[in-house]
Scaffold this motif. Structure first.
Motif, mmCIF file in Angstrom:
data_model
loop_
_atom_site.group_PDB
_atom_site.id
_atom_site.type_symbol
_atom_site.label_atom_id
_atom_site.label_comp_id
_atom_site.label_asym_id
_atom_site.label_seq_id
_atom_site.Cartn_x
_atom_site.Cartn_y
_atom_site.Cartn_z
ATOM 1 N N SER A 90 0.770 -1.195 0.103
ATOM 2 C CA SER A 90 0.000 -0.050 -0.123
ATOM 3 C C SER A 90 0.838 1.066 0.047
ATOM 4 C CB SER A 90 -0.844 0.000 1.280
ATOM 5 O OG SER A 90 -0.195 0.061 2.306
ATOM 6 N N PRO A 126 -6.917 1.638 -10.470
ATOM 7 C CA PRO A 126 -6.895 1.572 -8.928
ATOM 8 C C PRO A 126 -8.418 1.803 -8.665
ATOM 9 C CG PRO A 126 -6.495 3.684 -9.827
ATOM 10 C CD PRO A 126 -6.328 2.705 -11.084
ATOM 11 N N TYR A 164 -10.237 3.051 -5.322
ATOM 12 C CA TYR A 164 -10.291 3.493 -4.130
ATOM 13 C C TYR A 164 -11.655 3.652 -3.268
ATOM 14 C CZ TYR A 164 -6.137 5.831 -5.972
ATOM 15 O OH TYR A 164 -4.812 6.044 -6.577
ATOM 16 N N SER A 165 -11.500 3.123 -2.083
ATOM 17 C CA SER A 165 -12.830 3.185 -1.056
ATOM 18 C C SER A 165 -13.634 2.165 -1.663
ATOM 19 C CB SER A 165 -13.049 4.480 -0.798
ATOM 20 O OG SER A 165 -12.234 5.268 -0.113
ATOM 21 N N ARG A 185 -6.729 -6.436 -2.996
ATOM 22 C CA ARG A 185 -6.706 -5.068 -2.140
ATOM 23 C C ARG A 185 -5.297 -4.899 -1.823
ATOM 24 N NH1 ARG A 185 -9.044 -8.225 3.407
ATOM 25 N NH2 ARG A 185 -7.272 -9.367 3.882
ATOM 26 N N THR A 237 -11.982 -0.968 1.194
ATOM 27 C CA THR A 237 -10.880 -1.217 1.172
ATOM 28 C C THR A 237 -10.354 -0.442 -0.269
ATOM 29 O OG1 THR A 237 -8.861 -2.757 1.064
ATOM 30 C CG2 THR A 237 -10.815 -3.038 -0.455
ATOM 31 N N ASN A 238 -8.889 -0.070 -0.256
ATOM 32 C CA ASN A 238 -8.359 0.373 -1.545
ATOM 33 C C ASN A 238 -7.882 -1.083 -2.382
ATOM 34 O OD1 ASN A 238 -8.791 2.992 -1.212
ATOM 35 N ND2 ASN A 238 -6.694 3.142 0.024
#
Length: 258
Positions: free
Chosen positions: A133, A180, A182-183, A213, A197-198
């Motif tokens: 991450s 990507p 995100y959230s 993730r 999660t990202n």
């Protein structure tokens, strides 16, 4: 005589004996711990703490436990059992290889005197992350024409072939897209709970795909469960994107909200 006895009793009750440093007799005082620690998991990094413990009993009469508590500690799991803290050590000095899921934990030292059982607690916050991450992903074609990812960390370290290292094999086919997410909301199959999660999504020209993730690179979706069942062999995902409430997948057969 009665008055004199009363003064003597008062003197006994008011006695406030102390150690040389001012701490009261009968206390256990723990020092030498920081308020916050930050570690990276799954790379052999150690959390080492050597606390100083001052006690009213000898050291051989002291016992210790180091605990990790997370957001689920004290709640009930799916079977109705209370989630207990994780015991990571039973020695005074902590030398713990950090190998837990990324997140924020309370680190707790329990120091207990025998035979009274008198216990004091010293706590700190432990933030655990992974290199997955913290950096930049690079989508690449492997030497045999398949798809994998490299990672360049913020510290300048490079992780190579993450799909093969974590998942056991690269994705089949040449690279097509890297997205990507995100959230993103998904159901964690470890506890059947909705989580946020990202994540990153990768597709290939042959129709292989994964959504992982970024906290620990665990696979959330692949062809076996992206539509709550196995995808048809002739269906090929092109890419993913997020809307306000859903993750969306575009394939050669249409657009799906998941």
């Amino acid at each position: 005589m009665l008055l004199a006895a009363a003064f003597l009793l008062a003197g006994c009750f008011d006695d406030d004996s102390t150690y040389a440093d001012g701490n009261a007799v009968g206390e256990i005082v723990v020092t030498g711990m920081e308020e916050n620690y930050s570690k990276t998991a799954y790379i052999g990094e150690m959390l080492t703490i050597t606390p100083e413990v001052q006690s009213y009993v000898d050291e051989q009469n002291m016992t210790y436990r180091w605990l990790l508590l997370d957001a689920n500690t004290g709640t009930e799991d799916k079977q109705g059992n209370v989630v207990e803290p994780t015991v990571i050590a039973t020695e005074k000095n902590l030398n713990y290889e950090v190998a837990v899921a990324p997140g924020t934990y309370q680190l707790r030292l329990e120091a207990t005197a025998s035979p009274s059982g008198y216990t004091v607690y010293k706590t700190a916050m432990l933030t655990v992350r992974t290199t997955f991450s913290q950096g930049f992903y690079v989508l690449k074609e492997t030497a045999d024409g398949n798809t994998d990812l490299d990672l360049l960390t913020l510290e300048g370290k490079q992780g190579e072939n993450l799909m093969a290292q974590v998942g056991g094999a690269p994705l089949k086919g040449e690279p097509q897209s890297l997205t990507p997410l995100y959230s993103m909301n998904y159901i964690n199959t470890d506890n059947d709970q909705m989580e946020n999660t990202n994540a990153i999504a990768v597709t290939t020209t042959t129709g292989d795909m994964k959504v992982c993730r970024t906290s620990d690179f665990k696979t959330i979706f692949d062809r076996s469960n992206i539509r709550f069942e196995e995808m048809d062999n002739d269906e090929k995902p092109y890419g993913f994107f997020l809307s306000v409430m859903y993750m969306n997948m575009l394939t050669n057969k249409g657009l799906y909200s998941i």
